[in-house]
Write a protein that holds these residues in place. Structure first.
Motif, PDB file in Angstrom:
ATOM      1  N   ARG A  79       2.518  17.936  72.606  1.00  0.00           N
ATOM      2  CA  ARG A  79       1.515  17.374  73.524  1.00  0.00           C
ATOM      3  C   ARG A  79       0.914  18.448  74.428  1.00  0.00           C
ATOM      4  NH1 ARG A  79       1.449  11.855  73.276  1.00  0.00           N
ATOM      5  NH2 ARG A  79       3.233  10.956  72.195  1.00  0.00           N
ATOM      6  N   TRP A  80       1.743  19.341  74.966  1.00  0.00           N
ATOM      7  CA  TRP A  80       1.218  20.410  75.809  1.00  0.00           C
ATOM      8  C   TRP A  80       0.362  21.386  75.000  1.00  0.00           C
ATOM      9  CZ3 TRP A  80       0.140  20.633  80.596  1.00  0.00           C
ATOM     10  CH2 TRP A  80       0.852  19.887  81.514  1.00  0.00           C
ATOM     11  N   SER A  81       0.742  21.633  73.754  1.00  0.00           N
ATOM     12  CA  SER A  81      -0.081  22.486  72.891  1.00  0.00           C
ATOM     13  C   SER A  81      -1.462  21.889  72.696  1.00  0.00           C
ATOM     14  CB  SER A  81       0.600  22.687  71.542  1.00  0.00           C
ATOM     15  OG  SER A  81       1.828  23.331  71.696  1.00  0.00           O
ATOM     16  N   MET A  82      -1.516  20.573  72.484  1.00  0.00           N
ATOM     17  CA  MET A  82      -2.809  19.914  72.305  1.00  0.00           C
ATOM     18  C   MET A  82      -3.614  19.925  73.605  1.00  0.00           C
ATOM     19  SD  MET A  82      -4.958  18.631  70.290  1.00  0.00           S
ATOM     20  CE  MET A  82      -3.960  18.597  68.837  1.00  0.00           C
ATOM     21  N   VAL A  83      -2.948  19.743  74.736  1.00  0.00           N
ATOM     22  CA  VAL A  83      -3.649  19.796  76.028  1.00  0.00           C
ATOM     23  C   VAL A  83      -4.280  21.165  76.232  1.00  0.00           C
ATOM     24  CG1 VAL A  83      -3.277  19.843  78.523  1.00  0.00           C
ATOM     25  CG2 VAL A  83      -2.332  17.988  77.160  1.00  0.00           C
ATOM     26  N   TRP A  84      -3.541  22.241  75.965  1.00  0.00           N
ATOM     27  CA  TRP A  84      -4.085  23.580  76.144  1.00  0.00           C
ATOM     28  C   TRP A  84      -5.196  23.883  75.138  1.00  0.00           C
ATOM     29  CZ3 TRP A  84      -3.956  25.738  80.492  1.00  0.00           C
ATOM     30  CH2 TRP A  84      -2.849  25.611  81.325  1.00  0.00           C
ATOM     31  N   PHE A  85      -5.070  23.375  73.914  1.00  0.00           N
ATOM     32  CA  PHE A  85      -6.133  23.571  72.931  1.00  0.00           C
ATOM     33  C   PHE A  85      -7.423  22.894  73.389  1.00  0.00           C
ATOM     34  CE2 PHE A  85      -8.431  21.745  69.298  1.00  0.00           C
ATOM     35  CZ  PHE A  85      -8.882  22.926  68.733  1.00  0.00           C
ATOM     36  N   ILE A  86      -7.322  21.654  73.836  1.00  0.00           N
ATOM     37  CA  ILE A  86      -8.517  20.933  74.300  1.00  0.00           C
ATOM     38  C   ILE A  86      -9.095  21.618  75.533  1.00  0.00           C
ATOM     39  CG2 ILE A  86      -9.305  18.751  75.291  1.00  0.00           C
ATOM     40  CD1 ILE A  86      -7.264  17.375  73.408  1.00  0.00           C
ATOM     41  N   PHE A  87      -8.252  22.090  76.432  1.00  0.00           N
ATOM     42  CA  PHE A  87      -8.732  22.786  77.619  1.00  0.00           C
ATOM     43  C   PHE A  87      -9.510  24.048  77.258  1.00  0.00           C
ATOM     44  CE2 PHE A  87      -7.978  26.072  80.878  1.00  0.00           C
ATOM     45  CZ  PHE A  87      -8.639  25.477  81.941  1.00  0.00           C
ATOM     46  N   THR A  88      -8.979  24.839  76.332  1.00  0.00           N
ATOM     47  CA  THR A  88      -9.681  26.065  75.952  1.00  0.00           C
ATOM     48  C   THR A  88     -10.994  25.763  75.239  1.00  0.00           C
ATOM     49  OG1 THR A  88      -8.409  26.252  73.909  1.00  0.00           O
ATOM     50  CG2 THR A  88      -7.595  27.454  75.839  1.00  0.00           C
TER      51      THR A  88
END
Length: 92
Positions: A79-88
């Motif tokens: 979930r945190w990986s997806m959050v950081w991907f969407i943020f970038t």
């Protein structure tokens, strides 16, 4: 799962996708130039691409329901990986 990371197994789907896009590109180019086999190549490329997408989604759903279920650390990591991907992606 005792590990804190999950590494997916090797897959043949990127090769299938590359062949599908090659068929689509060559077929579209030939179709634009009036060749008779252009629409056939576009059709084959579309079918191959649909097969690749269906296979990929079925593998992802299977992994989610079997391999990744129940592991809280791995779930939080994904979930945190997806959050950081969407943020970038949003920042660019």
């Amino acid at each position: 799962m005792s590990e804190e990371t999950y590494i997916t197994p090797n897959s043949y789907l990127p090769i299938i996708g590359s062949v599908a896009f090659l068929l689509l590109a060559v077929g579209a180019g030939n179709w634009i130039h009036g060749s008779n086999f252009g629409p056939v190549l576009v059709g084959l490329g579309s079918i191959t691409l649909a097969y690749m997408i269906f296979s990929w989604f079925s593998i992802v759903i299977h992994e989610n329901r079997t391999v990744l279920s129940g592991d809280k650390v791995l779930d939080r990591s994904m979930r945190w990986s997806m959050v950081w991907f969407i943020f970038t992606e949003f920042m660019f």
